[in-house]
Design a protein around this motif. Sequence first.
Motif, PDB file in Angstrom:
ATOM      1  N   GLU A 278     -46.172  70.042   5.276  1.00  0.00           N
ATOM      2  CA  GLU A 278     -47.445  69.386   4.981  1.00  0.00           C
ATOM      3  C   GLU A 278     -47.652  69.218   3.476  1.00  0.00           C
ATOM      4  O   GLU A 278     -48.084  68.159   3.018  1.00  0.00           O
ATOM      5  CB  GLU A 278     -48.608  70.172   5.592  1.00  0.00           C
ATOM      6  N   MET A 279     -47.349  70.276   2.699  1.00  0.00           N
ATOM      7  CA  MET A 279     -47.525  70.186   1.244  1.00  0.00           C
ATOM      8  C   MET A 279     -46.551  69.185   0.632  1.00  0.00           C
ATOM      9  O   MET A 279     -46.896  68.489  -0.328  1.00  0.00           O
ATOM     10  CB  MET A 279     -47.362  71.562   0.602  1.00  0.00           C
ATOM     11  N   SER A 280     -45.348  69.097   1.185  1.00  0.00           N
ATOM     12  CA  SER A 280     -44.372  68.127   0.684  1.00  0.00           C
ATOM     13  C   SER A 280     -44.913  66.706   0.833  1.00  0.00           C
ATOM     14  O   SER A 280     -44.789  65.893  -0.085  1.00  0.00           O
ATOM     15  CB  SER A 280     -43.046  68.286   1.445  1.00  0.00           C
ATOM     16  N   ARG A 281     -45.511  66.437   1.973  1.00  0.00           N
ATOM     17  CA  ARG A 281     -46.089  65.111   2.207  1.00  0.00           C
ATOM     18  C   ARG A 281     -47.269  64.843   1.277  1.00  0.00           C
ATOM     19  O   ARG A 281     -47.393  63.766   0.712  1.00  0.00           O
ATOM     20  CB  ARG A 281     -46.547  64.996   3.663  1.00  0.00           C
ATOM     21  N   GLU A 282     -48.145  65.825   1.149  1.00  0.00           N
ATOM     22  CA  GLU A 282     -49.363  65.635   0.368  1.00  0.00           C
ATOM     23  C   GLU A 282     -49.114  65.541  -1.134  1.00  0.00           C
ATOM     24  O   GLU A 282     -49.769  64.774  -1.838  1.00  0.00           O
ATOM     25  CB  GLU A 282     -50.341  66.784   0.643  1.00  0.00           C
ATOM     26  N   TYR A 283     -48.151  66.323  -1.637  1.00  0.00           N
ATOM     27  CA  TYR A 283     -47.944  66.406  -3.091  1.00  0.00           C
ATOM     28  C   TYR A 283     -46.695  65.682  -3.581  1.00  0.00           C
ATOM     29  O   TYR A 283     -46.421  65.695  -4.778  1.00  0.00           O
ATOM     30  CB  TYR A 283     -47.912  67.882  -3.526  1.00  0.00           C
ATOM     31  N   ASN A 284     -45.934  65.094  -2.662  1.00  0.00           N
ATOM     32  CA  ASN A 284     -44.722  64.369  -3.036  1.00  0.00           C
ATOM     33  C   ASN A 284     -43.727  65.268  -3.778  1.00  0.00           C
ATOM     34  O   ASN A 284     -43.156  64.890  -4.802  1.00  0.00           O
ATOM     35  CB  ASN A 284     -45.068  63.132  -3.879  1.00  0.00           C
ATOM     36  N   VAL A 285     -43.554  66.495  -3.266  1.00  0.00           N
ATOM     37  CA  VAL A 285     -42.592  67.440  -3.827  1.00  0.00           C
ATOM     38  C   VAL A 285     -41.679  67.938  -2.706  1.00  0.00           C
ATOM     39  O   VAL A 285     -42.004  67.829  -1.530  1.00  0.00           O
ATOM     40  CB  VAL A 285     -43.286  68.646  -4.518  1.00  0.00           C
ATOM     41  N   ASP A 286     -40.542  68.469  -3.099  1.00  0.00           N
ATOM     42  CA  ASP A 286     -39.598  69.065  -2.167  1.00  0.00           C
ATOM     43  C   ASP A 286     -39.605  70.578  -2.370  1.00  0.00           C
ATOM     44  O   ASP A 286     -39.912  71.065  -3.465  1.00  0.00           O
ATOM     45  CB  ASP A 286     -38.176  68.547  -2.416  1.00  0.00           C
ATOM     46  N   PHE A 287     -39.249  71.312  -1.315  1.00  0.00           N
ATOM     47  CA  PHE A 287     -39.199  72.768  -1.377  1.00  0.00           C
ATOM     48  C   PHE A 287     -37.856  73.276  -0.878  1.00  0.00           C
ATOM     49  O   PHE A 287     -37.286  72.723   0.052  1.00  0.00           O
ATOM     50  CB  PHE A 287     -40.292  73.397  -0.489  1.00  0.00           C
ATOM     51  N   ARG A 288     -37.407  74.328  -1.515  1.00  0.00           N
ATOM     52  CA  ARG A 288     -36.227  75.068  -1.047  1.00  0.00           C
ATOM     53  C   ARG A 288     -36.611  76.541  -1.091  1.00  0.00           C
ATOM     54  O   ARG A 288     -36.946  77.062  -2.148  1.00  0.00           O
ATOM     55  CB  ARG A 288     -35.022  74.787  -1.928  1.00  0.00           C
ATOM     56  N   LEU A 289     -36.584  77.187   0.058  1.00  0.00           N
ATOM     57  CA  LEU A 289     -36.983  78.586   0.176  1.00  0.00           C
ATOM     58  C   LEU A 289     -35.804  79.398   0.690  1.00  0.00           C
ATOM     59  O   LEU A 289     -35.118  78.978   1.632  1.00  0.00           O
ATOM     60  CB  LEU A 289     -38.152  78.733   1.152  1.00  0.00           C
ATOM     61  N   TYR A 290     -35.583  80.533   0.069  1.00  0.00           N
ATOM     62  CA  TYR A 290     -34.538  81.441   0.523  1.00  0.00           C
ATOM     63  C   TYR A 290     -35.109  82.845   0.494  1.00  0.00           C
ATOM     64  O   TYR A 290     -35.715  83.247  -0.509  1.00  0.00           O
ATOM     65  CB  TYR A 290     -33.298  81.365  -0.374  1.00  0.00           C
ATOM     66  N   GLY A 291     -34.939  83.581   1.589  1.00  0.00           N
ATOM     67  CA  GLY A 291     -35.466  84.937   1.635  1.00  0.00           C
ATOM     68  C   GLY A 291     -34.598  85.869   2.449  1.00  0.00           C
ATOM     69  O   GLY A 291     -33.890  85.443   3.366  1.00  0.00           O
ATOM     70  N   CYS A 292     -34.668  87.143   2.110  1.00  0.00           N
ATOM     71  CA  CYS A 292     -33.939  88.197   2.816  1.00  0.00           C
ATOM     72  C   CYS A 292     -34.955  89.196   3.350  1.00  0.00           C
ATOM     73  O   CYS A 292     -35.917  89.537   2.665  1.00  0.00           O
ATOM     74  CB  CYS A 292     -32.983  88.917   1.873  1.00  0.00           C
ATOM     75  N   GLU A 293     -34.718  89.661   4.562  1.00  0.00           N
ATOM     76  CA  GLU A 293     -35.618  90.618   5.192  1.00  0.00           C
ATOM     77  C   GLU A 293     -34.797  91.807   5.674  1.00  0.00           C
ATOM     78  O   GLU A 293     -34.062  91.713   6.646  1.00  0.00           O
ATOM     79  CB  GLU A 293     -36.354  89.947   6.351  1.00  0.00           C
TER      80      GLU A 293
ATOM     81  N   GLN B 180     -32.913  83.879   5.466  1.00  0.00           N
ATOM     82  CA  GLN B 180     -33.446  82.614   5.934  1.00  0.00           C
ATOM     83  C   GLN B 180     -33.408  81.607   4.796  1.00  0.00           C
ATOM     84  O   GLN B 180     -33.679  81.961   3.645  1.00  0.00           O
ATOM     85  CB  GLN B 180     -34.899  82.864   6.355  1.00  0.00           C
ATOM     86  N   GLU B 181     -33.053  80.367   5.113  1.00  0.00           N
ATOM     87  CA  GLU B 181     -33.106  79.296   4.127  1.00  0.00           C
ATOM     88  C   GLU B 181     -33.745  78.083   4.773  1.00  0.00           C
ATOM     89  O   GLU B 181     -33.395  77.705   5.890  1.00  0.00           O
ATOM     90  CB  GLU B 181     -31.721  78.935   3.609  1.00  0.00           C
ATOM     91  N   ILE B 182     -34.694  77.495   4.050  1.00  0.00           N
ATOM     92  CA  ILE B 182     -35.389  76.309   4.537  1.00  0.00           C
ATOM     93  C   ILE B 182     -35.436  75.294   3.399  1.00  0.00           C
ATOM     94  O   ILE B 182     -35.784  75.630   2.277  1.00  0.00           O
ATOM     95  CB  ILE B 182     -36.820  76.646   5.008  1.00  0.00           C
ATOM     96  N   ILE B 183     -35.072  74.054   3.714  1.00  0.00           N
ATOM     97  CA  ILE B 183     -35.143  72.962   2.745  1.00  0.00           C
ATOM     98  C   ILE B 183     -36.066  71.894   3.326  1.00  0.00           C
ATOM     99  O   ILE B 183     -35.855  71.416   4.445  1.00  0.00           O
ATOM    100  CB  ILE B 183     -33.751  72.367   2.454  1.00  0.00           C
ATOM    101  N   VAL B 184     -37.100  71.551   2.551  1.00  0.00           N
ATOM    102  CA  VAL B 184     -38.043  70.513   2.953  1.00  0.00           C
ATOM    103  C   VAL B 184     -37.961  69.410   1.906  1.00  0.00           C
ATOM    104  O   VAL B 184     -38.189  69.655   0.723  1.00  0.00           O
ATOM    105  CB  VAL B 184     -39.487  71.064   3.038  1.00  0.00           C
ATOM    106  N   GLU B 185     -37.613  68.205   2.358  1.00  0.00           N
ATOM    107  CA  GLU B 185     -37.500  67.051   1.455  1.00  0.00           C
ATOM    108  C   GLU B 185     -38.262  65.875   2.037  1.00  0.00           C
ATOM    109  O   GLU B 185     -38.127  65.574   3.227  1.00  0.00           O
ATOM    110  CB  GLU B 185     -36.032  66.669   1.250  1.00  0.00           C
ATOM    111  N   LYS B 186     -39.075  65.251   1.221  1.00  0.00           N
ATOM    112  CA  LYS B 186     -39.850  64.066   1.606  1.00  0.00           C
ATOM    113  C   LYS B 186     -40.638  64.291   2.891  1.00  0.00           C
ATOM    114  O   LYS B 186     -40.680  63.439   3.773  1.00  0.00           O
ATOM    115  CB  LYS B 186     -38.930  62.855   1.733  1.00  0.00           C
ATOM    116  N   GLY B 187     -41.251  65.476   2.991  1.00  0.00           N
ATOM    117  CA  GLY B 187     -42.112  65.771   4.125  1.00  0.00           C
ATOM    118  C   GLY B 187     -41.408  66.063   5.430  1.00  0.00           C
ATOM    119  O   GLY B 187     -42.039  66.092   6.483  1.00  0.00           O
ATOM    120  N   GLU B 188     -40.112  66.316   5.376  1.00  0.00           N
ATOM    121  CA  GLU B 188     -39.338  66.618   6.587  1.00  0.00           C
ATOM    122  C   GLU B 188     -38.458  67.842   6.337  1.00  0.00           C
ATOM    123  O   GLU B 188     -38.019  68.084   5.207  1.00  0.00           O
ATOM    124  CB  GLU B 188     -38.428  65.437   6.956  1.00  0.00           C
TER     125      GLU B 188
END
Length: 161
Positions: free
Chosen positions: A108-123, A130-138
């Motif tokens: 949702e933030m990617s769509r609203e702010y026109n930014v991409d996200f890359r998240l990586y975390g260890c638990e 976990q790794e998540i890549i969000v580009e252009k709202g997808e």
Amino acid sequence: MPNWCEGTLKVRGEFADVKRWVEENLSVYRTEIENGKRNQIKDIDGVEVIDYDGEEIEVNVKETAHIKGTRRHFVQQGVYITSGCAYYMVLCMKFKAAWEIDAEPFVEMSREYNVDFRLYGCERGEEFSQEIIVEKGEIADRSKTHYTDYVWDCPFPNLGG
């Protein structure tokens, strides 16, 4: 008390979009107790953004900052400076999420702010990364790796828990 999935949050986009995302979505709260009730008060000085002539920003997160629109996702205390090229900039910050990373608020933030996200975390508690890549709202990529030998196989075994 949750286990924490800790790692890195990267935000990529044009200068103005990254800056606006930080200013509108990172908030530090402090707890005040009045008449036996706990109140969360937004600390307007908790996140400071310094603009270096529209080419670079410095983000000073004075205490752990909540990411708006998420249930329990946070940017950890620190000073973060963007890196960039002629086309975009990247802001890389220490990040943590309760239990695991939820991708949907970042879509949702990617769509609203026109930014991409890359998240990586260890638990460490549940022994996964976990790794998540969000580009252009997808969601461009999403992976979760469970380990049988977390300390040996996980790239950052001291994170999370």
